[in-house]
Motif scaffolding. Structure first.
Motif, PDB file in Angstrom:
ATOM      1  N   ILE A  53       0.775  -1.152  -0.148  1.00  0.00           N
ATOM      2  CA  ILE A  53      -0.051   0.170   0.002  1.00  0.00           C
ATOM      3  C   ILE A  53       0.974   1.098   0.011  1.00  0.00           C
ATOM      4  CG2 ILE A  53      -1.881   1.255   1.088  1.00  0.00           C
ATOM      5  CD1 ILE A  53      -2.318  -1.377   2.770  1.00  0.00           C
ATOM      6  N   TYR A  87       1.481   4.643   2.898  1.00  0.00           N
ATOM      7  CA  TYR A  87       1.299   4.126   4.281  1.00  0.00           C
ATOM      8  C   TYR A  87       2.396   3.872   4.949  1.00  0.00           C
ATOM      9  CZ  TYR A  87      -1.703   0.666   6.950  1.00  0.00           C
ATOM     10  OH  TYR A  87      -2.189   0.054   7.821  1.00  0.00           O
ATOM     11  N   ASN A 137      -3.732   2.331  -6.581  1.00  0.00           N
ATOM     12  CA  ASN A 137      -2.883   1.796  -5.345  1.00  0.00           C
ATOM     13  C   ASN A 137      -1.733   1.003  -6.039  1.00  0.00           C
ATOM     14  OD1 ASN A 137      -1.984   1.289  -2.501  1.00  0.00           O
ATOM     15  ND2 ASN A 137      -2.271  -0.908  -3.249  1.00  0.00           N
TER      16      ASN A 137
END
Length: 402
Positions: free
Chosen positions: A238, A241, A282
């Motif tokens: 991700i 993050y 993503n």
């Protein structure tokens, strides 16, 4: 409230952390936990300090994993001590132990021996490497298993980066996970016994648990054939993050989907970044991590943490501070959830402890008794089994019990 495990009796022969963490959780759920300790030394963690809570002889480390239990001091190396344990087993539902493989067999306290006394016994063994295999006879410790089991290969900054190299997790996470796996296994075995009337022997190893808790990182390897490496505070799957430096500290930005990334870009006043073909999903952000993250670092560094936390939270973008443990216990949500409790203690008067995170019907399931003193409950527990006048005093004079 009536707790779900009331009426269940656990004989806990474990020490240090994994086993005691398991039995503490069961005590919180209402089980009676009898903690068997050496009458002179007790659980090793009683001496794992400083710090020691004010007025207490036992270390804070011991306090973290032993609330709600009764301590019985018995020397299991002595034949009469072994006889005491066997009598206790006849009254218990579960035996929990973390001796080396075969360590209790020489005392006649292994599963096969105790099963003869109580055929429906649930017996849970926690070891470093399991009951079988080439490493079965090795001792296992959390730090060792974090390294052997792959966790340290993905924890820390990459080689070549400032501060690069393998790092262990700040708490004994393998022990803690093992304790919880042991607890859920014991609960499952109790349910199974209620259905079949049969007990079982549970075999749980720190190494097995560490491999299982690699989770997505293990599956990433199995899917790709590539061993994941260390990414510091970044996430392998991700983006963004991770932790970012602000103008006056650090924040954590945990963008879990594309809409959240769009909202972040709006807050940061760079809406075109969200529509950039390289960063619009993503998957693309992960592929182009090295292009995107430096831009975000420059953006976030321009404003203080309070700005980002306030503005991002308002827009529903997951974010948060990096708190010290002192700040954790001052946090209004932690206070509201009453994660700190105070209990009466014979040495310190009032003892502060962390509570269980479990709630049933909005009520906390936390044992309200403090961690016991060494051998504090020997007489009250054993009087039930050995009512003969003078017998316990004789055992005490021999050093068999405390």
């Amino acid at each position: 409230m009536d707790k779900p495990l009331e009426g269940i009796r656990i004989l806990d022969l474990s020490r240090i952390l994994a086993g005691p963490w398991c039995s503490q959780h069961l005590a919180d759920l209402g089980a009676e936990v009898i903690k068997v300790e050496h009458p002179e030394r007790g659980d090793d963690t009683r001496g794992w300090g400083p710090p020691y809570p004010e007025g207490c002889k036992d270390a804070a480390y011991f306090m973290c994993a032993n609330r709600g239990k009764r301590s019985v001091g018995v020397d299991i190396a002595h034949p009469e001590g072994q006889a005491v344990i066997r009598e206790l087993v006849s009254t218990c539902d579960v035996v929990l132990e973390n001796f080396k493989v075969g360590g209790l067999k020489r005392y006649g306290l292994d599963y096969q021996s105790l099963k003869e006394i109580k055929p429906d016994l649930i017996y849970c063994s926690i070891t470093g490497f399991g009951q079988s295999g080439p490493y079965a006879n090795r001792a296992g410790y959390d730090f060792l298993l974090q390294g052997m089991g792959g966790l340290m290969s993905i924890t820390g900054h990459p080689d070549g980066a400032e501060g690069g190299g393998p790092v262990k997790v700040g708490v004994a996470v393998v022990d803690l996970f093992t304790g919880m796996y042991a607890a859920t296994s014991i609960l499952s075995a109790l349910i199974g016994r209620g259905r079949t009337g049969e007990g079982t022997w549970i075999d749980i190893s720190l190494l097995d648990v560490q491999v299982s808790m690699l989770a997505n990182q293990a599956q990433n390897y199995l899917a790709s054939g590539d061993s994941p490496g260390r990414l510091g505070n970044s996430h392998p799957n991700i983006v963004p993050y991770q932790a970012f430096a602000s103008s006056d500290g650090h924040i954590i930005l945990a963008v879990g989907n594309d809409l959240q990334f769009q909202r972040f870009c709006d807050v940061a006043d760079v809406p075109l970044l969200a529509s950039d073909e390289r960063f619009s999903t993503n998957r693309k952000r992960v592929q182009n991590r090295d292009l995107l993250v430096p831009q975000l670092e420059r953006l976030i560094r321009t404003k203080p943490s309070a700005f980002w936390l306030r503005a991002l939270e308002k827009q529903g973008v997951p974010c948060g501070p990096i708190n010290s443990i002192e700040q954790v216990f001052e946090d209004p949500q932690v206070r509201h959830r009453e994660m700190q409790m105070k209990v009466s203690h014979p040495d310190s008067g009032r003892l502060s402890l962390v509570t269980s995170p479990v709630r049933f019907d909005n009520q906390k399931l936390t044992a309200d008794q403090p961690p016991p003193g060494l051998g504090q409950h020997t007489r009250e527990v054993l009087d039930e089994l050995f009512p003969e006048e003078g017998y316990l005093d004789t055992l005490r004079s021999k050093g068999v019990v405390r």
